[in-house]
Write an enzyme that holds these catalytic residues in place. Structure first.
Site, mmCIF file in Angstrom:
data_model
loop_
_atom_site.group_PDB
_atom_site.id
_atom_site.type_symbol
_atom_site.label_atom_id
_atom_site.label_comp_id
_atom_site.label_asym_id
_atom_site.label_seq_id
_atom_site.Cartn_x
_atom_site.Cartn_y
_atom_site.Cartn_z
ATOM 1 N N CYS A 7 9.411 -76.472 -0.802
ATOM 2 C CA CYS A 7 10.554 -76.571 -1.716
ATOM 3 C C CYS A 7 10.927 -78.027 -1.950
ATOM 4 C CB CYS A 7 11.748 -75.790 -1.150
ATOM 5 S SG CYS A 7 13.195 -75.807 -2.238
ATOM 6 N N ASP B 124 -0.671 -75.507 15.471
ATOM 7 C CA ASP B 124 -1.241 -76.750 15.997
ATOM 8 C C ASP B 124 -0.695 -77.150 17.365
ATOM 9 O OD1 ASP B 124 -2.782 -77.079 13.722
ATOM 10 O OD2 ASP B 124 -1.250 -78.232 12.680
#
Length: 424
Positions: free
Chosen positions: A97, A174
Site C-alpha cells: 500500500c 525468512d
C-alpha cells in the site's frame, strides 16, 4: 532486551477469569509477504478477543484495506475463523500500500478506524509493516486533530479514541527479525525446502549430478543455512557470512574430493541474497557455471521460489501463531496511554513482549553491518540460535584428513566409500 512473559502456569486460570475487554474494539490485519501460520495468529486474536468480551474486526487486504475502509473492515465472529488454522497464506489478504506511506493515506485509515471505535491494532507482518504501524501510532493524535478540523469527526470521537495501541507479530518465512528466536512461517518454509531437497537427492544420486538450489532470503541467510544443516549440503552461501576469498578453489576441491570418495551427488544451497567479501552477488547460475567449467560435473539449478511460502503450516507454526495471538490480545488489554508499541516474540519457549522499535532498529543494524563488511558482527546480531546453527554446520560439513587427526587416530568409517558424503 527484557520482555514481559506470559502468566505462570499456576496462575493462568485465575488470570484469564479476571480479564475483561468489554467496551474495547480490536482489529487484526496481515501485511507484506504471506507466511504459513498467519491464519493461526488471526484466529487466535479473534477468539481471544471475543473470549474477553471485546469486539474484533478483520481488516482485509492489509493497510490498503484500512485506507479504503468499507467492506474491507468487518466484524469477526467465533465461527468466522473456524477451519482456517490449517490453511496456508492469509485468508484475510495482504497487499502493498503506497497510500499508507503518505500522511493523506494514514489520515483516511485513521478515519476508518475511528468510525468503528477501533483503538487496538494487531499487525502481523515483517519489519516494514511493523514500522509503519508504529509511525501510525505516533501520528495518531495529530491525525485525530486534523480529522476534527475537517469536520469529519467530533470532539467526543477525539476523546473516546484518543490513544491507539499497537501490538505486532512477525510473520516472515525468512526469520529475519531480531528479538525473536523464530518468526511465524519459518518452520513451514524449512519443511518445504527439505521436502524438495530430499526429492532432488534421489535423482541426483541416480545420475551422479550436482544440484545448486536457490532458496529465499534476500537479506537473511537463515533458510539457506538451516536447510543446509538439515540436509547435509556440501556448501552453503549466505549474506551474513560470505565465503573467504578464493572460495571457488576451496569449493571445487571439496566437491572433487567427495566424488573421489564415492559420493554420487553434491548439493549446494544458495540464499538469494548471497554475496562475496566484496559485496558482489553470488548467484546460483554463477555457481553452476563454475562447477561445470572447473570440474565438468553434470550440474543443474533449482530455484524454489514461492513454493517455500506455500502449503499447510507445520504443527510448530500453528502452535507458535496461536500462542503469539493470545499474548498479543493480552498486551492490548494491559496497555496504558504511555505503553510503547510492542512485538510479541519467542525467546526460548516463552512468549514475551519486546519494544517494537528496539527490535526493528537491531534488525536494521544487521544490514548496516553487512554493508560495512562487518560480517562477524552481522552473525552475532542475528542472535545466538543463528550463530550456533552456523557453527554446527561448519563442524559437520568439514571432514578432517588423516594428517589433521592426532597421531594414531583415524576418522571412524574412513574405509567406507560413503564416509565423506554428508548425506549419509
Amino acid at each position: 532486551m527484557a520482555g514481559a512473559a506470559a502468566p505462570k502456569r499456576q496462575d493462568t486460570r485465575k488470570f484469564f477469569e479476571n480479564l475483561s475487554g468489554a467496551g474495547k474494539s480490536i482489529a487484526v490485519l496481515t501485511s507484506g509477504g504471506d507466511a504459513q501460520g498467519m491464519n493461526g495468529a488471526v484466529r487466535a486474536v479473534v477468539r481471544m478477543g471475543i473470549y474477553v468480551g471485546a469486539k474484533v474486526y478483520f481488516i482485509h487486504e492489509g493497510y490498503q484495506g484500512m485506507v479504503d475502509g468499507g467492506d474491507n473492515i468487518k466484524e469477526a465472529t467465533w465461527e468466522s475463523v473456524s477451519s482456517m488454522l490449517q490453511v496456508g497464506g492469509t485468508v484475510i489478504g495482504s497487499a502493498r500500500c503506497k497510500e499508507f506511506r503518505a500522511r493523506e493515506g494514514r489520515l483516511k485509515a485513521a478515519h476508518n478506524l475511528v468510525r468503528r471505535g477501533i483503538t487496538n491494532l494487531c499487525v502481523i507482518g515483517g519489519d516494514g509493516s511493523l514500522t509503519g504501524a508504529n509511525m501510525f501510532r505516533e501520528e495518531w493524535s495529530g491525525l485525530l486533530d486534523e480529522l476534527l478540523q475537517q469536520g469529519l469527526i467530533d470532539e467526543e470521537a477525539v476523546r473516546s479514541n484518543s490513544v491507539l495501541h499497537i501490538v505486532g507479530m512477525v510473520g516472515s518465512i525468512d526469520n529475519d527479525f531480531c528479538g525473536t528466536d523464530m518468526t511465524i512461517g519459518t518452520d513451514s518454509a524449512l519443511h518445504r525446502i527439505i521436502e524438495v531437497v530430499d526429492a532432488i537427492m534421489t535423482t541426483a544420486q541416480s545420475h551422479q549430478r550436482t544440484f545448486v538450489l536457490e532458496v529465499m532470503g534476500r537479506h537473511c541467510g537463515y533458510l539457506a543455512m538451516v536447510s543446509a544443516l538439515a540436509c547435509g549440503a556440501d556448501w552453503v552461501f549466505i549474506p551474513e557470512m560470505p565465503p573467504e576469498d578464493g572460495w571457488e578453489d576451496s569449493m571445487c576441491q571439496k566437491l572433487s574430493e567427495n566424488r573421489s570418495q564415492g559420493c554420487r551427488l553434491n548439493i549446494i544451497i544458495v540464499a538469494e541474497g548471497a554475496i562475496d567479501r566484496q559485496g558482489q552477488p553470488i548467484t546460483s547460475d554463477f555457481v553452476k557455471d563454475l562447477v561445470v567449467s572447473r570440474l565438468g560435473f553434470d550440474t543443474r539449478v533449482t530455484i524454489l521460489g514461492h513454493v517455500q511460502r506455500g502449503g499447510t503450516p507445520s504443527a510448530f507454526d500453528r502452535i507458535l501463531a496461536s500462542r503469539m495471538g493470545v499474548e498479543a490480545v493480552l498486551a492490548l488489554l494491559e496497555a496504558s496511554a504511555n505503553t510503547p508499541a510492542c512485538v510479541v516474540s519467542l525467546v526460548g519457549n516463552q512468549a514475551v513482549r519486546l519494544p517494537l522499535m528496539e527490535c526493528v532498529q537491531m534488525t536494521q543494524e544487521v544490514q548496516k553491518a553487512m554493508d560495512e563488511k562487518k560480517f562477524e558482527e552481522a552473525v552475532a546480531l542475528r542472535g545466538r540460535s543463528f550463530e550456533n546453527n552456523l557453527i554446527t554446520y561448519r563442524l559437520l560439513s568439514h571432514r578432517k584428513s588423516d594428517s589433521e587427526l592426532p597421531t594414531g587416530e583415524k576418522e571412524a568409517g574412513d574405509g567406507d566409500q560413503f564416509a565423506a558424503c554428508d548425506e549419509y
